[in-house]
Design a protein around this motif. Structure first.
Motif, PDB file in Angstrom:
ATOM      1  N   ARG A 234     -27.601 -20.008  52.300  1.00  0.00           N
ATOM      2  CA  ARG A 234     -27.712 -20.888  51.127  1.00  0.00           C
ATOM      3  C   ARG A 234     -26.337 -21.497  50.954  1.00  0.00           C
ATOM      4  O   ARG A 234     -25.407 -20.813  50.510  1.00  0.00           O
TER       5      ARG A 234
ATOM      6  N   PRO B  53     -29.578  -3.668  45.403  1.00  0.00           N
ATOM      7  CA  PRO B  53     -29.061  -4.198  44.144  1.00  0.00           C
ATOM      8  C   PRO B  53     -29.475  -5.650  43.909  1.00  0.00           C
ATOM      9  O   PRO B  53     -29.963  -6.315  44.834  1.00  0.00           O
ATOM     10  N   ASN B  54     -29.251  -6.141  42.698  1.00  0.00           N
ATOM     11  CA  ASN B  54     -29.503  -7.561  42.391  1.00  0.00           C
ATOM     12  C   ASN B  54     -28.758  -8.429  43.393  1.00  0.00           C
ATOM     13  O   ASN B  54     -27.589  -8.177  43.686  1.00  0.00           O
ATOM     14  N   GLY B  55     -29.453  -9.434  43.913  1.00  0.00           N
ATOM     15  CA  GLY B  55     -28.822 -10.389  44.806  1.00  0.00           C
ATOM     16  C   GLY B  55     -28.677  -9.923  46.242  1.00  0.00           C
ATOM     17  O   GLY B  55     -28.078 -10.615  47.070  1.00  0.00           O
ATOM     18  N   SER B  56     -29.254  -8.755  46.595  1.00  0.00           N
ATOM     19  CA  SER B  56     -29.072  -8.238  47.957  1.00  0.00           C
ATOM     20  C   SER B  56     -29.995  -8.916  48.977  1.00  0.00           C
ATOM     21  O   SER B  56     -29.832  -8.703  50.185  1.00  0.00           O
TER      22      SER B  56
ATOM     23  N   LYS C  73     -33.712  -9.159  48.604  1.00  0.00           N
ATOM     24  CA  LYS C  73     -35.086  -8.636  48.655  1.00  0.00           C
ATOM     25  C   LYS C  73     -36.128  -9.747  48.519  1.00  0.00           C
ATOM     26  O   LYS C  73     -37.040  -9.839  49.337  1.00  0.00           O
ATOM     27  N   SER C  74     -35.983 -10.576  47.480  1.00  0.00           N
ATOM     28  CA  SER C  74     -36.985 -11.636  47.266  1.00  0.00           C
ATOM     29  C   SER C  74     -36.952 -12.633  48.418  1.00  0.00           C
ATOM     30  O   SER C  74     -37.996 -13.127  48.857  1.00  0.00           O
ATOM     31  N   THR C  75     -35.762 -12.913  48.915  1.00  0.00           N
ATOM     32  CA  THR C  75     -35.645 -13.865  50.028  1.00  0.00           C
ATOM     33  C   THR C  75     -36.391 -13.330  51.250  1.00  0.00           C
ATOM     34  O   THR C  75     -37.118 -14.070  51.921  1.00  0.00           O
TER      35      THR C  75
ATOM     36  N   GLU D 276     -41.316  -6.825  42.602  1.00  0.00           N
ATOM     37  CA  GLU D 276     -41.121  -6.187  41.292  1.00  0.00           C
ATOM     38  C   GLU D 276     -42.369  -6.239  40.410  1.00  0.00           C
ATOM     39  O   GLU D 276     -42.330  -6.743  39.278  1.00  0.00           O
TER      40      GLU D 276
ATOM     41  N   HIS E 249     -37.029  -1.422  41.468  1.00  0.00           N
ATOM     42  CA  HIS E 249     -35.695  -0.989  41.038  1.00  0.00           C
ATOM     43  C   HIS E 249     -35.713   0.467  40.587  1.00  0.00           C
ATOM     44  O   HIS E 249     -34.657   1.061  40.406  1.00  0.00           O
TER      45      HIS E 249
HETATM   46  N1  LIG Z   1     -32.203 -21.293  45.821  1.00  0.00           N
HETATM   47  C1  LIG Z   1     -31.055 -20.648  45.979  1.00  0.00           C
HETATM   48  N2  LIG Z   1     -29.891 -21.311  46.150  1.00  0.00           N
HETATM   49  C2  LIG Z   1     -28.730 -20.676  46.327  1.00  0.00           C
HETATM   50  N3  LIG Z   1     -28.631 -19.327  46.401  1.00  0.00           N
HETATM   51  C3  LIG Z   1     -29.746 -18.619  46.248  1.00  0.00           C
HETATM   52  C4  LIG Z   1     -31.021 -19.224  46.038  1.00  0.00           C
HETATM   53  N4  LIG Z   1     -31.950 -18.252  45.933  1.00  0.00           N
HETATM   54  C5  LIG Z   1     -31.283 -17.086  46.060  1.00  0.00           C
HETATM   55  N5  LIG Z   1     -29.979 -17.321  46.247  1.00  0.00           N
HETATM   56  C6  LIG Z   1     -28.941 -16.288  46.434  1.00  0.00           C
HETATM   57  O1  LIG Z   1     -29.382 -15.441  47.480  1.00  0.00           O
HETATM   58  C7  LIG Z   1     -29.020 -14.101  47.233  1.00  0.00           C
HETATM   59  C8  LIG Z   1     -30.250 -13.226  47.354  1.00  0.00           C
HETATM   60  O2  LIG Z   1     -31.189 -13.577  46.350  1.00  0.00           O
HETATM   61  P1  LIG Z   1     -32.534 -12.797  46.169  1.00  0.00           P
HETATM   62  O3  LIG Z   1     -33.314 -13.507  45.105  1.00  0.00           O
HETATM   63  O4  LIG Z   1     -33.186 -12.633  47.488  1.00  0.00           O
HETATM   64  O5  LIG Z   1     -32.004 -11.375  45.650  1.00  0.00           O
HETATM   65  P2  LIG Z   1     -32.797 -10.099  45.158  1.00  0.00           P
HETATM   66  O6  LIG Z   1     -32.376  -8.959  46.019  1.00  0.00           O
HETATM   67  O7  LIG Z   1     -34.256 -10.394  45.093  1.00  0.00           O
HETATM   68  O8  LIG Z   1     -32.209  -9.879  43.698  1.00  0.00           O
HETATM   69  P3  LIG Z   1     -32.914  -9.399  42.322  1.00  0.00           P
HETATM   70  O9  LIG Z   1     -32.977  -7.895  42.352  1.00  0.00           O
HETATM   71  O10 LIG Z   1     -31.954  -9.878  41.268  1.00  0.00           O
HETATM   72  O11 LIG Z   1     -34.257 -10.052  42.201  1.00  0.00           O
HETATM   73  C9  LIG Z   1     -28.360 -14.082  45.847  1.00  0.00           C
HETATM   74  O12 LIG Z   1     -26.960 -14.041  46.013  1.00  0.00           O
HETATM   75  C10 LIG Z   1     -28.788 -15.396  45.224  1.00  0.00           C
HETATM   76  O13 LIG Z   1     -27.800 -15.841  44.314  1.00  0.00           O
END
Ligand SMILES: Nc1ncnc2c1ncn2[C@@H]1O[C@H](COP(=O)(O)OP(=O)(O)OP(=O)(O)O)[C@@H](O)[C@H]1O
Ligand SMILES: [Mg+2]
Length: 268
Positions: free
Chosen positions: A26, A51-54, A56-58, A170, A203
Motif C-alpha cells: 500500500r 495485532p491491529n494492522g498486522s 489479517k483483513s488484507t 471478527e 482478538h
Molecule cells: N486501503 C488502504 N490503504 C493504505 N493502507 C491500508 C489500506 N488498507 C489497509 N491498510 C494498511 O494495511 C495494514 C494492514 O491492514 P489490515 O486491515 O489488514 O489489518 P488487520 O490485521 O485486519 O487489523 P485490525 O485488527 O485493526 O482489523 C495496516 O497498516 C493498514 O493501515
C-alpha cells in the motif's frame, strides 16, 4: 470439484487450502510480505490472529478474491486465481469486518436472495435464523436491528451460501458472551459437517485457544507462527505480538499487564 481431482489431491497430501506466497503493498508500505500458510484442512476452523494492522483483513480479502493480483491460494491443488470472479464467489463466502449497512431490506428477504444465488434451497433460511436466535427478526428490516443482531445477519449471509471456504473477519466483535459461544459452536459444526475450510479472525485468544483447530499468527505482515493453538498461543508469542505479560492456562489466557515493546513495533 470433480471427485477424481479431490481424491488425487488427498493422495498427494495437498488436501485443503494453501495460501501464498502473498505480497501486498500500500504505497511504500509492505502490508503482507511473502505470507505463506496452510494447508488449512477441510472440516477444521483456523484462527487468524495478530495485532491491529498486522494484515489479517488484507489476507482474508486476498483469499476471497478481492485482491487477485496479490498472490496464490490453492484449494486441493486448484489455483483459485484461475477462477472467474463468479466462480470464486461460489467457492468462498466472505464476511467483512465492516458492519452491514442499515438497509431497509428485510432479513429473511436478503437471506433468501443469497440462498437463491448460491443454489441453496430457501427452506434452509428459516432453519439458520433459528439456530442463530434470529427467528423473530425474519420480517424486520436490517436497519431496524441492533449492532450485534446485524452482525449475526452478516454471518448468516455467509453461512447460507454453503461455501467450500468460509472467511469470517471478527464475527464476534459486537456479540454478547452467549452469542459468541453460540456462533463458535455453529461455525465449528457447519465446518465439520460440510467439510469447509474456515478462517476466522479473532482478538479473543481464549476463544481461539478453545474453539479453533489451527492458528496462524501474523505480525507486521509476516507469519510469526502456525500450528495447533496450544503450541502457538504462548507466553512468548503474547509478549512478542501484543506486548503483554500473560499466562496461558488450562482456563484460558490471563493478561497480567503490559510488557515492554521494541520502539516502532506498536504500530504494526
Ligand atoms: N486501503 C488502504 N490503504 C493504505 N493502507 C491500508 C489500506 N488498507 C489497509 N491498510 C494498511 O494495511 C495494514 C494492514 O491492514 P489490515 O486491515 O489488514 O489489518 P488487520 O490485521 O485486519 O487489523 P485490525 O485488527 O485493526 O482489523 C495496516 O497498516 C493498514 O493501515
Ligand atoms: Mg482487520
Amino acid at each position: 470439484m470433480p471427485t477424481r481431482m479431490l481424491t488425487d489431491s488427498v493422495a498427494s497430501g495437498q488436501e485443503g487450502l494453501t495460501i501464498g506466497p502473498v505480497t501486498v503493498r500500500r504505497g511504500r508500505k509492505v502490508v503482507l510480505d511473502e505470507v505463506r500458510c496452510g494447508p488449512l484442512r477441510p472440516g477444521e476452523v483456523a484462527g487468524l490472529l495478530g495485532p491491529n494492522g498486522s494484515g489479517k483483513s488484507t489476507l482474508l480479502r486476498m483469499v476471497a478474491g478481492l485482491l487477485p493480483a496479490a498472490g496464490r491460494a490453492e484449494l486441493d491443488g486448484l489455483d483459485l486465481s484461475g477462477l472467474s470472479a463468479a466462480r470464486r464467489g461460489v467457492f468462498c463466502a466472505y464476511m467483512p469486518q465492516a458492519p452491514l449497512p442499515q438497509l431497509m431490506l428485510g432479513v429473511g428477504e436478503m437471506l433468501e436472495a443469497a440462498a437463491r444465488v448460491a443454489g441453496v434451497p430457501a427452506a434452509r433460511v428459516a432453519d439458520l435464523l433459528g439456530r442463530l436466535g434470529l427467528e423473530n427478526f425474519a420480517r424486520r428490516p436490517v436497519g431496524a436491528l441492533s449492532g450485534g443482531q446485524r452482525q449475526l445477519v452478516a454471518l448468516a449471509l455467509a453461512l447460507i451460501r454453503e461455501p467450500r471456504i468460509l472467511l469470517l473477519d471478527e464475527p464476534l466483535s459486537a456479540l454478547d458472551l452467549r452469542h459468541q459461544l453460540r456462533v463458535m459452536e455453529i461455525v465449528a459444526r457447519e465446518t465439520r459437517m460440510r467439510g469447509m475450510v474456515t478462517i476466522i479472525v479473532l482478538h479473543d485468544l481464549t476463544m481461539a485457544l478453545r474453539h479453533t483447530d489451527h492458528v496462524v499468527l501474523l505480525k507486521g505482515g509476516r507469519v510469526f507462527g502456525e500450528g495447533v493453538p496450544e503450541d502457538v498461543i504462548t507466553r512468548d508469542s503474547l509478549s512478542a505480538l501484543w506486548g503483554v505479560c500473560a499466562r496461558v492456562t488450562t482456563d484460558g489466557v490471563i493478561v497480567d499487564g503490559l510488557a515492554d515493546m521494541p520502539a516502532g513495533e506498536e504500530s504494526d
